[in-house]
Write an enzyme that holds these catalytic residues in place. Structure first.
Site, PDB file in Angstrom:
ATOM      1  N   LYS A 133       0.845  -1.204   0.000  1.00 59.55           N
ATOM      2  CA  LYS A 133       0.000   0.000   0.000  1.00 59.55           C
ATOM      3  C   LYS A 133       0.879   1.252   0.000  1.00 59.55           C
ATOM      4  O   LYS A 133       0.708   2.153  -0.825  1.00 59.55           O
ATOM      5  CB  LYS A 133      -0.915   0.005   1.222  1.00 59.55           C
ATOM      6  CG  LYS A 133      -1.696  -1.272   1.485  1.00 59.55           C
ATOM      7  CD  LYS A 133      -2.752  -1.537   0.455  1.00 59.55           C
ATOM      8  CE  LYS A 133      -3.705  -2.652   0.888  1.00 59.55           C
ATOM      9  NZ  LYS A 133      -3.072  -3.964   1.136  1.00 59.55           N
ATOM     10  N   LYS A 168      -8.724   1.214   4.274  1.00 59.85           N
ATOM     11  CA  LYS A 168      -8.213  -0.151   4.305  1.00 59.85           C
ATOM     12  C   LYS A 168      -6.944  -0.236   5.133  1.00 59.85           C
ATOM     13  O   LYS A 168      -6.183   0.737   5.240  1.00 59.85           O
ATOM     14  CB  LYS A 168      -7.946  -0.656   2.885  1.00 59.85           C
ATOM     15  CG  LYS A 168      -7.032   0.203   2.033  1.00 59.85           C
ATOM     16  CD  LYS A 168      -7.000  -0.311   0.601  1.00 59.85           C
ATOM     17  CE  LYS A 168      -6.179   0.587  -0.302  1.00 59.85           C
ATOM     18  NZ  LYS A 168      -6.186   0.120  -1.708  1.00 59.85           N
ATOM     19  N   ARG A 218      -5.333  -5.875 -12.644  1.00 63.16           N
ATOM     20  CA  ARG A 218      -3.998  -6.332 -12.253  1.00 63.16           C
ATOM     21  C   ARG A 218      -3.116  -6.345 -13.503  1.00 63.16           C
ATOM     22  O   ARG A 218      -3.345  -7.104 -14.443  1.00 63.16           O
ATOM     23  CB  ARG A 218      -4.091  -7.724 -11.643  1.00 63.16           C
ATOM     24  CG  ARG A 218      -2.767  -8.463 -11.462  1.00 63.16           C
ATOM     25  CD  ARG A 218      -1.808  -7.777 -10.513  1.00 63.16           C
ATOM     26  NE  ARG A 218      -2.368  -7.550  -9.188  1.00 63.16           N
ATOM     27  CZ  ARG A 218      -2.397  -8.448  -8.208  1.00 63.16           C
ATOM     28  NH1 ARG A 218      -1.889  -9.654  -8.410  1.00 63.16           N
ATOM     29  NH2 ARG A 218      -2.907  -8.139  -7.034  1.00 63.16           N
ATOM     30  N   ARG A 233     -10.595  -7.437 -12.480  1.00 57.76           N
ATOM     31  CA  ARG A 233     -11.346  -8.159 -11.453  1.00 57.76           C
ATOM     32  C   ARG A 233     -12.595  -7.343 -11.155  1.00 57.76           C
ATOM     33  O   ARG A 233     -12.529  -6.304 -10.497  1.00 57.76           O
ATOM     34  CB  ARG A 233     -10.469  -8.378 -10.235  1.00 57.76           C
ATOM     35  CG  ARG A 233      -9.265  -9.288 -10.572  1.00 57.76           C
ATOM     36  CD  ARG A 233      -8.140  -9.171  -9.591  1.00 57.76           C
ATOM     37  NE  ARG A 233      -7.569  -7.821  -9.584  1.00 57.76           N
ATOM     38  CZ  ARG A 233      -6.653  -7.416  -8.712  1.00 57.76           C
ATOM     39  NH1 ARG A 233      -6.199  -8.240  -7.789  1.00 57.76           N
ATOM     40  NH2 ARG A 233      -6.175  -6.187  -8.763  1.00 57.76           N
ATOM     41  N   ARG A 241     -15.566  -4.306  -3.887  1.00 53.51           N
ATOM     42  CA  ARG A 241     -14.232  -4.904  -4.027  1.00 53.51           C
ATOM     43  C   ARG A 241     -14.200  -5.836  -5.234  1.00 53.51           C
ATOM     44  O   ARG A 241     -15.084  -6.663  -5.415  1.00 53.51           O
ATOM     45  CB  ARG A 241     -13.869  -5.693  -2.770  1.00 53.51           C
ATOM     46  CG  ARG A 241     -13.841  -4.862  -1.501  1.00 53.51           C
ATOM     47  CD  ARG A 241     -13.712  -5.748  -0.282  1.00 53.51           C
ATOM     48  NE  ARG A 241     -14.841  -6.664  -0.158  1.00 53.51           N
ATOM     49  CZ  ARG A 241     -14.887  -7.673   0.700  1.00 53.51           C
ATOM     50  NH1 ARG A 241     -13.860  -7.910   1.498  1.00 53.51           N
ATOM     51  NH2 ARG A 241     -15.946  -8.458   0.758  1.00 53.51           N
ATOM     52  N   ASP A 281      -1.869  -2.771  -9.345  1.00 50.92           N
ATOM     53  CA  ASP A 281      -3.327  -2.697  -9.314  1.00 50.92           C
ATOM     54  C   ASP A 281      -3.777  -1.295  -9.697  1.00 50.92           C
ATOM     55  O   ASP A 281      -3.337  -0.299  -9.102  1.00 50.92           O
ATOM     56  CB  ASP A 281      -3.862  -3.067  -7.929  1.00 50.92           C
ATOM     57  CG  ASP A 281      -3.716  -4.546  -7.625  1.00 50.92           C
ATOM     58  OD1 ASP A 281      -3.399  -5.303  -8.560  1.00 50.92           O
ATOM     59  OD2 ASP A 281      -3.931  -4.942  -6.469  1.00 50.92           O
ATOM     60  N   GLU A 289      -2.470  -0.102  -5.568  1.00 46.20           N
ATOM     61  CA  GLU A 289      -1.481  -0.879  -4.832  1.00 46.20           C
ATOM     62  C   GLU A 289      -0.403  -1.358  -5.796  1.00 46.20           C
ATOM     63  O   GLU A 289      -0.627  -1.435  -7.002  1.00 46.20           O
ATOM     64  CB  GLU A 289      -2.116  -2.105  -4.153  1.00 46.20           C
ATOM     65  CG  GLU A 289      -3.147  -1.793  -3.090  1.00 46.20           C
ATOM     66  CD  GLU A 289      -3.718  -3.045  -2.443  1.00 46.20           C
ATOM     67  OE1 GLU A 289      -3.106  -4.121  -2.565  1.00 46.20           O
ATOM     68  OE2 GLU A 289      -4.785  -2.939  -1.820  1.00 46.20           O
ATOM     69  N   ASN A 291       1.819  -4.761  -5.813  1.00 43.19           N
ATOM     70  CA  ASN A 291       2.013  -6.046  -5.155  1.00 43.19           C
ATOM     71  C   ASN A 291       3.391  -6.618  -5.475  1.00 43.19           C
ATOM     72  O   ASN A 291       3.736  -6.819  -6.637  1.00 43.19           O
ATOM     73  CB  ASN A 291       0.925  -7.024  -5.605  1.00 43.19           C
ATOM     74  CG  ASN A 291      -0.451  -6.574  -5.158  1.00 43.19           C
ATOM     75  OD1 ASN A 291      -0.918  -6.949  -4.094  1.00 43.19           O
ATOM     76  ND2 ASN A 291      -1.116  -5.757  -5.967  1.00 43.19           N
TER      77      ASN A 291
END
Length: 325
Positions: A133, A168, A218, A233, A241, A281, A289, A291
């Site tokens: 994050k 979050k 992603r 997604r 979400r 993301d 984000e 990852n």
């Protein structure tokens, strides 16, 4: 079809969750293992508790593993033996989050592998440095308005200013602990008390991006190269979400021109840090984000777009290792 590599065969250690828990249809680590095996490389398997130090030397209680493209019989393991980490050319660090103390200690262990010339993917120091994050905030001009704080007053002011926000935890995964709050939400106080642990733990708040209905995308980056297809997604009805773990639907599609421009600003930075495989993301062309621990979505993109992302990663690893010989 087996595609043998023209490079020196490598010994690759895969550090991962228990192999028997792997989802055969979706697991990205399994795709990497297939790609490595089909290029003639040898595979070892262990979990993070199998790494140990003896007077400054990293050892591993590892098992040789054979992988197959057979859902009913996709792996077999040899007996466990203790080996020095120098028996391996490469370590694939593929332990899934949470990034807890056990995970942290394993990255310190893997620093010893890096010290003796073993390539660790992803680099253990970079994994520690780049919280998924907080790392994104280094590209704040490519994000929606974002704050990180433990104080309710700052978050409440932010909600009043932005009207519609996502809050979050900084160590969450799979969409857990994510809440959408508006200026009219009745439970702002209770939500923030829980997430901040009574103002002792910083959390992230971001302006809600309505483009989430088109998917939380992603985008994969392999050794600084942006894969031209991504996985959108898409949230289920009534959900904010898009995470697959939260019930989102994965639809592969080409990376848009805007998304590619964003990804290409991130790509050289992560490559320089030794992050060879990264999942960016993006919602509405804005980063949410980055990852770095154990990015996924290889299989979904491969299956829908005909790519071979795991093979691209193994090719990049071969080039790195063979350049060092």
């Amino acid at each position: 079809m087996t595609q043998q590599s023209s490079n020196k065969p490598l010994n690759i250690l895969v550090v991962m969750d228990p192999i028997e828990t792997v989802n055969y249809k979706k697991d990205s680590t399994l795709a990497m293992m297939w790609a490595a095996s089909e290029r003639g490389h040898s595979l070892g398997y262990c979990q993070i508790h199998d790494l140990w130090l003896d007077r400054g030397q990293l050892n591993v209680d590892a098992q040789s593993v054979t992988v197959r493209r057979n859902p009913k019989d996709f792996y077999s393991l040899a007996p466990k033996t203790t080996r020095p980490i120098t028996d391996f050319d490469v370590v694939l660090m593929r332990k899934d989050p949470p990034f807890n103390m056990r995970f942290l200690y394993s990255t310190y262990m893997l620093d010893h592998a890096k010290k003796v010339g073993v390539l660790v993917v992803n680099d253990p120091q970079a994994i520690r440095d780049c919280n998924e994050k907080l790392f994104a905030t280094w590209f704040s001009d490519l994000m929606s308005p974002t704050i990180v704080t433990s104080k309710q007053s700052h978050i409440r002011d932010f909600i009043t200013e932005q009207q519609d926000v996502i809050v979050k935890p900084l160590d969450g995964m799979g969409g857990t602990g994510i809440f959408r709050l508006t200026a009219e939400s009745p439970n702002i106080g209770a939500t923030l008390e829980m997430l901040t642990e009574l103002e002792t733990l910083p959390i992230m708040a971001q302006r809600f991006l309505p483009e989430i209905k088109e998917g939380d995308k992603r985008i994969l980056i392999v050794d600084g190269e942006v894969v031209p297809f991504c996985l959108a997604r898409i949230p289920t009805k009534g959900e904010t979400r898009g995470n697959l773990a939260a019930g989102g639907q994965g639809v592969a599609m080409p990376v848009t021109e805007k998304e590619m421009a964003v990804a290409k600003k991130v790509a050289p930075v992560v490559k320089e840090k030794g992050l060879m495989f990264v999942g960016l993301d993006v919602i509405g062309g804005r980063i949410t984000e980055i990852n770095v621990t154990s990015p996924t979505c290889i299989r979904e993109i491969n299956d829908q777009c005909g790519t071979d992302i795991a093979a691209d990663l193994i090719d990049a690893i071969e080039k790195r290792v063979n350049k060092s010989y």
